[in-house]
Design an enzyme around this catalytic site. Structure first.
Site, short mmCIF file in Angstrom:
data_model
loop_
_atom_site.label_atom_id
_atom_site.label_comp_id
_atom_site.label_asym_id
_atom_site.label_seq_id
_atom_site.Cartn_x
_atom_site.Cartn_y
_atom_site.Cartn_z
N HIS A 67 0.82 -1.21 0.00
CA HIS A 67 0.00 0.00 0.00
C HIS A 67 0.86 1.27 0.00
CE1 HIS A 67 0.18 -0.22 4.54
NE2 HIS A 67 0.31 1.07 4.36
N ASP A 111 -0.17 -7.69 1.52
CA ASP A 111 0.31 -6.31 1.54
C ASP A 111 1.83 -6.27 1.69
OD1 ASP A 111 0.47 -3.58 1.68
OD2 ASP A 111 -0.49 -3.39 3.65
N SER A 209 4.07 2.54 8.18
CA SER A 209 3.74 1.53 7.17
C SER A 209 4.96 1.00 6.46
CB SER A 209 2.86 2.16 6.08
OG SER A 209 1.53 2.05 6.42
#
Ligand SMILES: *[C@@H]1O[C@H](CO)[C@@H](O)[C@H](O)[C@H]1NC(C)=O
Length: 260
Positions: A67, A111, A209
């Site tokens: 992402h 992911d 992230s």
């Protein structure tokens, strides 16, 4: 409350009320260069600049979250304070972004993404790779691991932190995420890890992230998603479920021929 992927949104005011852009919560500033595998990803998107974390797994490959793929990515290695020009820093552009072919934006499954660097990093005291786990070698609930990132460190902070922060987090049972009212819709045990004791105010958050969950000096997880209020538990991509894909993908990519 809603689910949020942990990338730092370029404009914090777009976040819903009560939600915050991300960070390491409840941790401390890391000892400079004690995590030489850490990569800071600067992304230029059409909405502005955004950041992610990542980690060096070969001198020419960084592993991060899928992402984090949007935008033009520059990788900064060997950094402690990303807003200063440190002698240890190497800035490398990305030759190829390789998100997992079955990454699903809706379900957040798979992911993870490999970034092939335009030139290999020069390995130094401040820049080195982190080992990946063996395929299928999982981490027992109750294990204490750590995560690091340059995300925000206070829930209401407007900016990400300049210095690398780290926090220790406990690996929870799959049930902890499967019983969570919001996370249960996303959590897939064979390919995700449930991390962070709900009773403690410690968590990874948005700007983190793509950073690694490090257990026993091995990169076992990748910061993926969590509730928008930043509360634990958080969901990490389980690296040991993807070893064949990671190895095959790196093997298929020739190392850049001209070292620096
Ligand atoms: C992605 O996930 C959503 C939600 O689970 C699902 O409906 C959709 O079919 C998936 N897409 C693909 C390409 O697998």
């Amino acid at each position: 409350m809603q689910i949020q992927i942990l990338l730092l949104l370029p404009m914090a005011f777009l976040l819903p009320p009560g939600a915050q852009a991300g960070k390491i919560i409840g941790g401390q500033v890391a000892k400079p260069h004690s995590r030489p595998y850490m990569a800071y990803l600067k992304r230029k998107t059409c909405e502005g600049e955004a950041t992610c974390g990542g980690f060096l797994v070969r001198e020419d490959f960084v592993l991060t979250a899928a992402h984090c793929a949007d935008g033009d990515i520059t990788v900064l290695l060997g950094a402690h304070n990303v807003h200063q020009d440190e002698e240890t820093q190497q800035r490398v552009s990305v030759q190829r972004k390789i998100p997992h072919p079955r990454y699903n934006k809706t379900s957040h499954e798979n992911d993870l993404m490999l970034l092939q660097l335009a030139e290999p990093a020069e390995l130094t005291d401040a820049i080195s790779t982190i080992p990946l786990p063996q395929a299928g070698r999982t981490v027992d609930p109750g294990s204490v691991c750590s995560v690091a990132g340059w995300g925000k460190t206070k829930r209401h902070a407007m900016r990400t932190s300049s210095k690398l922060h780290e926090v220790e987090l406990e690996v929870m049972s799959d049930e902890t995420c499967q019983e969570d009212r919001l996370l249960q819709h996303y959590y897939k045990p064979p390919k995700m890890m449930c991390v962070g004791d709900p009773a403690e105010d410690k968590a990874s958050f948005s700007g983190d992230s793509g950073g690694p969950l490090v257990c026993d000096r091995t990169a076992q997880g990748i910061v993926s998603l969590g509730k928008s209020d930043g509360s634990p538990p958080r969901v990490f991509t389980k690296v040991s479920a993807y070893i064949p894909w990671i190895k095959k993908t790196m093997r298929g990519s020739q190392r850049p021929r001209v070292p620096r």
